[in-house]
Design a protein around this motif. Structure first.
Motif, PDB file in Angstrom:
ATOM      1  N   GLU A 140      63.635 -17.488  38.005  1.00 34.70           N
ATOM      2  CA  GLU A 140      63.155 -16.706  36.697  1.00 34.70           C
ATOM      3  C   GLU A 140      63.158 -17.649  35.632  1.00 34.70           C
ATOM      4  OE1 GLU A 140      66.018 -16.183  38.568  1.00 34.70           O
ATOM      5  OE2 GLU A 140      67.081 -14.406  37.647  1.00 34.70           O
ATOM      6  N   ASN A 143      59.407 -18.741  36.352  1.00 33.88           N
ATOM      7  CA  ASN A 143      58.326 -17.187  36.093  1.00 33.88           C
ATOM      8  C   ASN A 143      58.737 -17.768  34.848  1.00 33.88           C
ATOM      9  OD1 ASN A 143      57.439 -17.397  38.796  1.00 33.88           O
ATOM     10  ND2 ASN A 143      58.862 -15.732  39.165  1.00 33.88           N
ATOM     11  N   GLU A 144      59.284 -17.076  34.063  1.00 31.94           N
ATOM     12  CA  GLU A 144      59.356 -17.662  32.626  1.00 31.94           C
ATOM     13  C   GLU A 144      58.053 -17.987  32.186  1.00 31.94           C
ATOM     14  OE1 GLU A 144      62.850 -16.135  30.621  1.00 31.94           O
ATOM     15  OE2 GLU A 144      61.668 -18.679  29.622  1.00 31.94           O
ATOM     16  N   TYR A 146      55.649 -20.027  33.963  1.00 38.41           N
ATOM     17  CA  TYR A 146      54.760 -19.301  35.275  1.00 38.41           C
ATOM     18  C   TYR A 146      53.641 -18.751  34.143  1.00 38.41           C
ATOM     19  CZ  TYR A 146      56.420 -23.050  38.700  1.00 38.41           C
ATOM     20  OH  TYR A 146      56.675 -23.852  39.619  1.00 38.41           O
ATOM     21  N   ALA A 147      54.702 -17.499  33.521  1.00 39.07           N
ATOM     22  CA  ALA A 147      53.716 -16.142  32.774  1.00 39.07           C
ATOM     23  C   ALA A 147      53.052 -16.595  31.714  1.00 39.07           C
ATOM     24  CB  ALA A 147      54.806 -15.529  32.454  1.00 39.07           C
ATOM     25  N   ILE A 152      52.674 -15.417  39.427  1.00 38.64           N
ATOM     26  CA  ILE A 152      54.221 -15.959  39.310  1.00 38.64           C
ATOM     27  C   ILE A 152      54.235 -16.215  40.702  1.00 38.64           C
ATOM     28  CG2 ILE A 152      53.636 -13.524  40.743  1.00 38.64           C
ATOM     29  CD1 ILE A 152      56.040 -12.241  39.400  1.00 38.64           C
ATOM     30  N   LYS A 257      49.231 -13.143  38.365  1.00 37.89           N
ATOM     31  CA  LYS A 257      50.601 -12.490  37.657  1.00 37.89           C
ATOM     32  C   LYS A 257      49.532 -10.367  37.275  1.00 37.89           C
ATOM     33  CE  LYS A 257      53.960 -11.843  34.682  1.00 37.89           C
ATOM     34  NZ  LYS A 257      54.050 -10.948  34.766  1.00 37.89           N
ATOM     35  N   TRP A 260      49.219  -8.678  40.948  1.00 41.44           N
ATOM     36  CA  TRP A 260      50.964  -8.920  41.295  1.00 41.44           C
ATOM     37  C   TRP A 260      51.133  -7.633  40.682  1.00 41.44           C
ATOM     38  CZ3 TRP A 260      54.535 -10.131  44.396  1.00 41.44           C
ATOM     39  CH2 TRP A 260      56.225  -9.997  43.772  1.00 41.44           C
ATOM     40  N   ASP A 261      51.351  -8.040  39.404  1.00 42.64           N
ATOM     41  CA  ASP A 261      51.522  -6.149  38.833  1.00 42.64           C
ATOM     42  C   ASP A 261      51.499  -4.748  39.303  1.00 42.64           C
ATOM     43  OD1 ASP A 261      53.319  -7.594  37.490  1.00 42.64           O
ATOM     44  OD2 ASP A 261      52.067  -7.929  35.543  1.00 42.64           O
TER      45      ASP A 261
END
Lengths: 369, 369
Positions: A140, A143-144, A146-147, A152, A257, A260-261
């Protein structure tokens, strides 16, 4: 070509806006809608010669295809074809490719926080890395981070603790390290330099010639299986351990991302679990292949030697200082590092009891039996 | 109820013959056909109180559902509801349920080969167990054996090396073990008995009262997190390590082979990778939860104590003799054991170098820092 066009169509869908995609997902699901045809591209940051490391991406892609009846196809491009290893993350950030298989630490120069995704020198072992990532908040937090780069990440492999490299001469103590030129991966070079050495970064194929000619005093690569293939034992016979800069380095699938989303939730779950299979498989393959390679190397006259305690302790102290400095000047790093450091302390408190007690006993009892 | 009927319909399909199912799979795939609605039942062999162990089945079931948009539903039944833990494999064999989450070793009484699926005393650690199963031929060999019972198995979890249990009195040497009554799991009881002890099998909830009243001299369960919940520290303060009978015990999803064989290939891949996620998650959760539990136990006055070297070596020797005897009289066991024994030797040859060297250093350096 068909794949390429498929990808363009899909990117056009992305461009149409993720709001629409999200709305589609909430709509009553028709099967065809939930299982769209996708053709994605994955750039590998690992040379084909590292076939076990690179192979994790093949495992990942194979399972994603099987689980979707070949509706979700991911094509792997070798390192350098679409993006150099050092540019793989950037290619994902910019959407040039949907995915990369890479070591997060390759991008430490942009922000040292990237190094935490792979593992810092004197970090967690492979098993502890899984614990931190999956159940300790590590994934988590990463990924916070990497955002910020529109990425992601999903864990996708581990080599286990690597070796300390090939040394032309024996090294007994800290003094022996001064001025030595060593081929060593990026982030670890910071600590190696503090030990008075000269870190050098050259590609795998260039290591043996440099070692043989004495342009390098030492070189690290991975472990017995990969090192044997490069023939490094021909350039130096002293094989030191452990590779304290790579105690349990993890690789990841980096995913754009926005791509992915808009994946259906089922595809997200499929990508996640295919990653778990790749993650398990890479380590299992290294573990299955390294023993035979080690035996072959020993038969060729390779000398296994442990780094001395003073070298290990000095490197550990330099590493800790470097992390404290980095945390004091970089908030991204500090946010992840503080969690990681407490987790590492807790892991070694516990793992030294049953796990290490058993491993130490077994190593001598099994080898004697 | 709907689930139950769905299951009946699916079983009716099975009864219609696997030949037809195989023909369907070869036919040009329509989406609806490849994603059938299924409702399966899974019997757990673990009590709910072992929530991390039991939880791996929940992770497995959750991912299978997500990956199939809830088309493939698996309902978990707690141990004892449809089948007692010791009857879980039999329920799968007979098709009473499609799946069980269990320790293979629970069925060692039927054939000691079952014990190899979980791990023998003085066996592989959790990471080596993955290497053997996935890349060392272990899973193929075990599935060849399980096929006799109409079962196919998928790795689904690991606790890591367990603890050596709670002892009312300190034990210094082999003599101190004579006549001691110890609660210990099935297969390990064979070795424990050779040490002159009296192995006792009682359920988790009965351990603390028996220990407190002195009906037991010692009792093992799992590790800090699970043992704390049973309150075993109230009955005995000496907490020994390592649990040499459980160096890296693996759990599995047992699947009825006829049910497995008619699953679409995509569902088989989904089940396989959901298993990989469960396998990773169980170990990661134990690793994440055990350190805090250990700290709490130490604050309650628990004394950590290692088994002495002579106890460990005697137990190791008895175990090796027992395996040799078993292999000489049981061909199923011998076929798997011969492969496993060579693999174990190779694993400890290699893992004692970089991996163990690093772990030993880190245990002292990190704990001091």
């Amino acid at each position: 070509m068909a794949e390429h066009q498929g990808r363009r169509r899909f990117l056009a869908t992305i461009a149409a806006g993720s709001t629409m995609a999200a709305a589609n997902r909430l709509a009553s699901p028709a099967v065809a809608q939930n299982q769209p045809q996708l053709s994605w591209r994955l750039t590998s940051a690992f040379p084909d010669s590292l076939e076990v490391m690179q192979g994790a991406a093949e495992v990942f892609v194979k399972y994603v295809a099987e689980e979707t009846d070949n509706k979700f196809k991911i094509r792997i491009f070798p390192a350098g074809k679409l993006a150099a290893p050092i540019a793989a993350a950037d290619a994902v950030t910019k959407g040039k490719v949907e995915m990369a298989h890479t070591a997060s630490s390759y991008y430490w120069g942009r922000d040292p926080t990237f190094a935490l995704g792979t593992g810092l020198p004197f970090g967690l072992n492979a098993r502890q890395m899984n614990a931190w990532m999956f159940e300790g908040g590590g994934l988590e937090l990463m990924n916070e981070f990497y955002a910020r780069f529109n990425i992601i990440a999903i864990p996708a492999g581990n080599s286990g603790c690597q070796m300390g490299g090939w040394w032309r001469k024996q090294i007994e103590n800290l003094d022996d390290l001064k001025g030595k030129k060593m081929r060593v991966g990026g982030f670890a070079g910071k600590i190696v330099a503090k030990l008075g050495m000269i870190p050098v970064q050259i590609a795998g194929d260039d290591i043996l010639p440099a070692l043989t000619k004495g342009k390098l005093d030492a070189a690290e690569w991975v472990g017995p299986y990969d090192d044997e293939k490069l023939g490094l034992y021909k350039g130096a016979k002293n094989y030191y351990y452990p590779g304290w800069w790579a105690s349990g380095p993890m690789t990841h699938i980096f995913i754009n991302k926005a791509s992915w989303d808009i994946l259906p939730k089922a595809y997200q779950a499929i990508v996640t679990t295919a990653g778990a299979m790749a993650n398990t498989t890479m380590l299992a393959r290294y573990d299955a292949k390294n023993p035979a390679a080690l035996k072959r190397l020993l038969r060729k006259g390779v000398q296994l030697r442990p780094f001395s305690k003073d070298i290990m302790e000095a490197a550990f102290a330099f590493a800790e200082d470097f992390y404290a400095e980095t945390a004091s000047s970089n908030r991204n790093f500090k946010r992840v590092f503080d969690n990681w450091k407490q987790f590492r302390a807790d892991q070694y408190l516990w793992s030294q009891v049953a796990e290490l007690g058993m491993d130490v006993f077994q190593a001598q009892a099994v080898n004697r039996s």
